[in-house]
Design a protein around this motif. Structure first.
Motif, PDB file in Angstrom:
ATOM      1  N   ALA A 141      -0.518   8.980  -8.765  1.00  0.00           N
ATOM      2  CA  ALA A 141       0.546   9.449  -9.651  1.00  0.00           C
ATOM      3  C   ALA A 141       1.891   8.857  -9.251  1.00  0.00           C
ATOM      4  O   ALA A 141       2.710   8.519 -10.114  1.00  0.00           O
ATOM      5  CB  ALA A 141       0.609  10.976  -9.616  1.00  0.00           C
ATOM      6  N   LEU A 142       2.135   8.720  -7.959  1.00  0.00           N
ATOM      7  CA  LEU A 142       3.369   8.099  -7.485  1.00  0.00           C
ATOM      8  C   LEU A 142       3.482   6.660  -7.966  1.00  0.00           C
ATOM      9  O   LEU A 142       4.541   6.230  -8.434  1.00  0.00           O
ATOM     10  CB  LEU A 142       3.423   8.143  -5.955  1.00  0.00           C
ATOM     11  CG  LEU A 142       3.865   9.453  -5.308  1.00  0.00           C
ATOM     12  CD1 LEU A 142       3.597   9.415  -3.808  1.00  0.00           C
ATOM     13  CD2 LEU A 142       5.333   9.706  -5.580  1.00  0.00           C
ATOM     14  N   VAL A 143       2.397   5.909  -7.863  1.00  0.00           N
ATOM     15  CA  VAL A 143       2.411   4.505  -8.286  1.00  0.00           C
ATOM     16  C   VAL A 143       2.681   4.400  -9.785  1.00  0.00           C
ATOM     17  O   VAL A 143       3.493   3.585 -10.229  1.00  0.00           O
ATOM     18  CB  VAL A 143       1.079   3.818  -7.925  1.00  0.00           C
ATOM     19  CG1 VAL A 143       1.037   2.408  -8.498  1.00  0.00           C
ATOM     20  CG2 VAL A 143       0.897   3.773  -6.414  1.00  0.00           C
ATOM     21  N   LEU A 164       9.042  12.326  -8.516  1.00  0.00           N
ATOM     22  CA  LEU A 164       8.700  13.551  -7.796  1.00  0.00           C
ATOM     23  C   LEU A 164       7.969  14.543  -8.695  1.00  0.00           C
ATOM     24  O   LEU A 164       7.079  15.267  -8.240  1.00  0.00           O
ATOM     25  CB  LEU A 164       9.963  14.184  -7.218  1.00  0.00           C
ATOM     26  CG  LEU A 164      10.644  13.373  -6.116  1.00  0.00           C
ATOM     27  CD1 LEU A 164      11.887  14.102  -5.611  1.00  0.00           C
ATOM     28  CD2 LEU A 164       9.690  13.098  -4.963  1.00  0.00           C
ATOM     29  N   GLY A 165       8.351  14.578  -9.981  1.00  0.00           N
ATOM     30  CA  GLY A 165       7.653  15.470 -10.910  1.00  0.00           C
ATOM     31  C   GLY A 165       6.199  15.074 -11.077  1.00  0.00           C
ATOM     32  O   GLY A 165       5.306  15.935 -11.102  1.00  0.00           O
ATOM     33  N   ALA A 166       5.943  13.771 -11.185  1.00  0.00           N
ATOM     34  CA  ALA A 166       4.563  13.297 -11.317  1.00  0.00           C
ATOM     35  C   ALA A 166       3.755  13.607 -10.061  1.00  0.00           C
ATOM     36  O   ALA A 166       2.596  14.036 -10.137  1.00  0.00           O
ATOM     37  CB  ALA A 166       4.554  11.794 -11.592  1.00  0.00           C
ATOM     38  N   ALA A 167       4.371  13.379  -8.899  1.00  0.00           N
ATOM     39  CA  ALA A 167       3.678  13.661  -7.637  1.00  0.00           C
ATOM     40  C   ALA A 167       3.374  15.147  -7.508  1.00  0.00           C
ATOM     41  O   ALA A 167       2.286  15.537  -7.062  1.00  0.00           O
ATOM     42  CB  ALA A 167       4.526  13.192  -6.462  1.00  0.00           C
ATOM     43  N   LEU A 168       4.334  15.982  -7.898  1.00  0.00           N
ATOM     44  CA  LEU A 168       4.137  17.433  -7.806  1.00  0.00           C
ATOM     45  C   LEU A 168       3.047  17.897  -8.758  1.00  0.00           C
ATOM     46  O   LEU A 168       2.191  18.712  -8.392  1.00  0.00           O
ATOM     47  CB  LEU A 168       5.452  18.149  -8.110  1.00  0.00           C
ATOM     48  CG  LEU A 168       5.430  19.679  -8.025  1.00  0.00           C
ATOM     49  CD1 LEU A 168       5.021  20.133  -6.624  1.00  0.00           C
ATOM     50  CD2 LEU A 168       6.774  20.258  -8.407  1.00  0.00           C
ATOM     51  N   THR A 195       0.839  13.729   2.825  1.00  0.00           N
ATOM     52  CA  THR A 195       0.306  12.454   3.318  1.00  0.00           C
ATOM     53  C   THR A 195       0.572  11.339   2.315  1.00  0.00           C
ATOM     54  O   THR A 195       0.991  10.236   2.688  1.00  0.00           O
ATOM     55  CB  THR A 195      -1.202  12.569   3.587  1.00  0.00           C
ATOM     56  OG1 THR A 195      -1.437  13.576   4.587  1.00  0.00           O
ATOM     57  CG2 THR A 195      -1.763  11.247   4.085  1.00  0.00           C
ATOM     58  N   ALA A 196       0.327  11.617   1.041  1.00  0.00           N
ATOM     59  CA  ALA A 196       0.588  10.611   0.009  1.00  0.00           C
ATOM     60  C   ALA A 196       2.074  10.272  -0.061  1.00  0.00           C
ATOM     61  O   ALA A 196       2.449   9.097  -0.190  1.00  0.00           O
ATOM     62  CB  ALA A 196       0.098  11.117  -1.348  1.00  0.00           C
ATOM     63  N   LEU A 197       2.928  11.284   0.018  1.00  0.00           N
ATOM     64  CA  LEU A 197       4.373  11.047  -0.026  1.00  0.00           C
ATOM     65  C   LEU A 197       4.847  10.232   1.169  1.00  0.00           C
ATOM     66  O   LEU A 197       5.846   9.510   1.073  1.00  0.00           O
ATOM     67  CB  LEU A 197       5.125  12.383  -0.065  1.00  0.00           C
ATOM     68  CG  LEU A 197       5.100  13.151  -1.385  1.00  0.00           C
ATOM     69  CD1 LEU A 197       5.798  14.490  -1.220  1.00  0.00           C
ATOM     70  CD2 LEU A 197       5.759  12.345  -2.499  1.00  0.00           C
ATOM     71  N   ALA A 198       4.149  10.340   2.276  1.00  0.00           N
ATOM     72  CA  ALA A 198       4.518   9.565   3.459  1.00  0.00           C
ATOM     73  C   ALA A 198       3.972   8.145   3.410  1.00  0.00           C
ATOM     74  O   ALA A 198       4.650   7.187   3.805  1.00  0.00           O
ATOM     75  CB  ALA A 198       4.008  10.282   4.723  1.00  0.00           C
ATOM     76  N   VAL A 199       2.752   7.991   2.916  1.00  0.00           N
ATOM     77  CA  VAL A 199       2.072   6.697   2.967  1.00  0.00           C
ATOM     78  C   VAL A 199       2.533   5.740   1.875  1.00  0.00           C
ATOM     79  O   VAL A 199       2.733   4.543   2.130  1.00  0.00           O
ATOM     80  CB  VAL A 199       0.544   6.903   2.890  1.00  0.00           C
ATOM     81  CG1 VAL A 199      -0.176   5.567   2.683  1.00  0.00           C
ATOM     82  CG2 VAL A 199       0.044   7.575   4.165  1.00  0.00           C
ATOM     83  N   VAL A 200       2.702   6.226   0.656  1.00  0.00           N
ATOM     84  CA  VAL A 200       3.036   5.328  -0.460  1.00  0.00           C
ATOM     85  C   VAL A 200       4.362   4.600  -0.260  1.00  0.00           C
ATOM     86  O   VAL A 200       4.427   3.377  -0.472  1.00  0.00           O
ATOM     87  CB  VAL A 200       3.004   6.090  -1.798  1.00  0.00           C
ATOM     88  CG1 VAL A 200       3.566   5.224  -2.933  1.00  0.00           C
ATOM     89  CG2 VAL A 200       1.569   6.500  -2.136  1.00  0.00           C
TER      90      VAL A 200
END
Length: 219
Positions: A141-143, A164-168, A195-200
């Motif tokens: 979703a972040l991508v 951030l809305g998509a990630a949430l 983890t995704a927010l840190a890695v992407v």
């Protein structure tokens, strides 16, 4: 014109400034939660409260949870990722395609590395922290949101709200499914989201460095 598109970075410049600090905070959250629940085999107080609210959902909601869970299974994840990569290539955004594959792969890989280190278990000893399903869908979703933010030319605030809305939304949907199905504790889902927010962001920086996007960025 096609060449200019090909050299655009995977992360839009207006978004880049705040994505790194958020990634650092997310990595810290993964560490804190991991230390907090290391070696545990039972839900914490917050987990128990959320789980009690999720118990006894109607069959149609359980079916929705199963469908959402499928998106994180190997076949469902491969289909979803293939669709996103195809769209990226059709839009002539190869760096976004690389980020989709590398970002989701590294996010899920990170959860697999963290699980035995933390040693938190659920249901007869299955390692549970952090949730790989939640990490995958959040990363993808972040991508997609980063691609849209760049495509639409969004500024700093609008881009932040979209990403951030998509990630949430993605993290909440998959996290809810994992809790309803009893596959993870709520804090496992939170750990997967972080983890995704840190890695992407770190992967996006790496993709930019290895492809030279930062040096050839065009407006």
């Amino acid at each position: 014109m096609g060449r200019a598109r090909d050299t655009r970075p995977a992360v839009p410049p207006p978004v880049r400034g705040w994505l790194g600090p958020i990634g650092a905070l997310a990595a810290l959250a993964v560490l804190v939660l991991g230390v907090r629940y290391a070696g545990h085999g039972r839900p914490g107080a917050a987990d128990a409260w959320v789980q009690s609210a999720a118990e006894g959902v109607r069959p149609r909601w359980r079916r929705l949870a199963l469908a959402t869970d499928f998106l994180g299974e190997p076949l469902g994840a491969a289909m979803l990722l293939a669709a996103v990569v195809t769209v990226c290539l059709l839009l002539r955004r190869p760096r976004a395609a690389v980020l989709a594959v590398a970002g989701t792969g590294l996010a899920v890989g990170a959860t697999k590395l963290i699980k035995p280190l933390v040693g938190r278990t659920i249901h007869d000893g299955h390692l549970s922290y952090p949730s790989g399903h939640t990490a995958f869908l959040t990363a993808l979703a972040l991508v997609v949101a980063l691609l849209l933010a760049g495509r639409l030319g969004l500024g700093r605030t609008a881009g932040a709200l979209l990403v951030l809305g998509a990630a949430l939304a993605a993290g909440a949907a998959m996290g809810w499914a994992q809790v309803v199905l009893g596959a993870h504790y709520p804090t496992d889902a939170l750990g997967g989201w972080c983890t995704a927010l840190a890695v992407v962001p770190a992967t996006a920086w790496l993709v930019g460095r290895t492809t030279g996007a930062g040096r050839r960025e065009r407006r």
